[in-house]
Scaffold this motif. Structure first.
Motif, PDB file in Angstrom:
ATOM      1  N   ALA A 258       1.236  -1.271   0.214  1.00  0.00           N
ATOM      2  CA  ALA A 258      -0.408   0.154  -0.624  1.00  0.00           C
ATOM      3  C   ALA A 258       1.121   1.059  -0.351  1.00  0.00           C
ATOM      4  O   ALA A 258       0.640   2.552  -0.571  1.00  0.00           O
ATOM      5  CB  ALA A 258      -1.007  -0.077   0.885  1.00  0.00           C
ATOM      6  N   LEU A 268      -6.843  -0.101  -0.912  1.00  0.00           N
ATOM      7  CA  LEU A 268      -5.983  -1.022  -1.578  1.00  0.00           C
ATOM      8  C   LEU A 268      -6.870  -2.229  -1.502  1.00  0.00           C
ATOM      9  O   LEU A 268      -6.933  -3.022  -2.494  1.00  0.00           O
ATOM     10  CB  LEU A 268      -4.441  -1.408  -0.547  1.00  0.00           C
ATOM     11  N   TRP A 272      -9.356  -4.147  -4.408  1.00  0.00           N
ATOM     12  CA  TRP A 272      -8.396  -5.413  -5.032  1.00  0.00           C
ATOM     13  C   TRP A 272      -9.760  -6.815  -5.076  1.00  0.00           C
ATOM     14  O   TRP A 272      -9.823  -7.087  -6.379  1.00  0.00           O
ATOM     15  CB  TRP A 272      -7.436  -5.974  -3.816  1.00  0.00           C
TER      16      TRP A 272
END
Length: 293
Positions: A258, A268, A272
């Motif tokens: 990150a 993050l 994802w």
């Protein structure tokens, strides 16, 4: 905000959505809910998730009242709820035709809406024949109380069985599944469900992208912040299962990634989940506008 089709359906949902689990009724009332929901709308969120069991129905009442007071046009938003745990009586839970019909009507009354866009079977019911559930969900759709139906935390085998019955009876199958999915919980979405995406066009609205806040890194400093969900009495068990050394070590391992990207760990983790092409929407939770931002 980007919008994706919910599975193979024509329904468009915002890639990030907002869910009422834990927060509405347990931590927040109508006034705070209004400011959070409006903040979501201001940034393009159009999908809002609920369930009959959240705060024993209070979460639906709060969301419904907040949306009414905000004066939103119903067709601008997508609202979902989930049926399984509706009360303490023997017929107040599960996926019998009786509870699906009565539970749906009760949910709509609490939400003060004529329909929800999506209705989920909140868990599999091993005591009710799947055919009874499939027929009842189609009845709900035929009545106009919901437009689509889906499942939550069902196995690939159970979803396949439901689809087999729907196809045999020329009925509508479940178009969406709502599983837990995050960097620490991946098997179902990435392995078990793989055949379902192509076979049935299954979409996903995933929950707990931050593993109940663990993937923000806020628990790695030691101790539980007093305003976090793990500080709530009914979530202490979840805290003891989640805040173990092995998990916290994994979170620490993600921090440098990150940092290299120049984003917070929470961003993050959510990005994802959203990057998975089979995920239609990532359901997030928040108690403060700053978290939504």
């Amino acid at each position: 905000m980007q919008y994706k089709n919910l599975g193979r359906s024509g329904l468009k949902v915002s890639q990030l959505s907002f869910g009422a689990w834990v927060s509405f009724g347990n931590q927040l009332d109508v006034k705070e809910a209004k400011s959070l929901l409006q903040c979501c709308r201001d940034h393009g969120v159009n999908f809002f998730d609920n369930a009959e069991v959240y705060a024993n129905g209070r979460a639906e009442e709060i969301m419904g009242q907040a949306i009414r007071e905000l004066g939103w046009k119903r067709s601008d938003i997508v609202v979902s709820t989930k049926i399984f745990w509706g009360g303490s009586g023997p017929n107040d839970k599960g996926l019998s035709r009786k509870h699906i019909v009565e539970g749906t009507k009760a949910s709509l009354k609490r939400l003060d809406m004529d329909y929800v866009d999506v209705i989920y079977c909140h868990r599999p019911d091993t005591f009710t024949p799947v055919e009874e559930t499939v027929r009842a969900m189609n009845h709900v759709i035929d009545k106009g109380w919901a437009f689509y139906w889906g499942t939550s935390e069902w196995s690939a085998q159970q979803i396949t069985e439901a689809w087999g019955i729907a196809e045999r009876l020329d009925l509508v199958g479940p178009i969406v599944e709502q599983p837990e999915y995050n960097l620490l919980s991946r098997h179902k979405v990435e392995s078990e469900y793989l055949p379902l995406y192509t076979n049935y066009g299954l979409g996903l609205t995933t929950w707990s992208p931050l593993a109940s806040g663990v993937l923000t890194g806020k628990y790695n400093k030691g101790g539980v912040p007093p305003d976090s969900r793990f500080a709530l009495e009914n979530y202490k068990n979840l805290a003891s299962r989640s805040l173990v050394d092995d998990v916290l070590k994994k979170v620490n391992g993600l921090k440098p990634i990150a940092d290299e990207l120049g984003v917070p760990l929470s961003q993050l983790a959510i990005a994802w989940c959203a990057a998975n092409p089979n995920v239609s929407s990532v359901i997030t939770g928040a108690t403060k506008e700053s978290q939504i931002m």
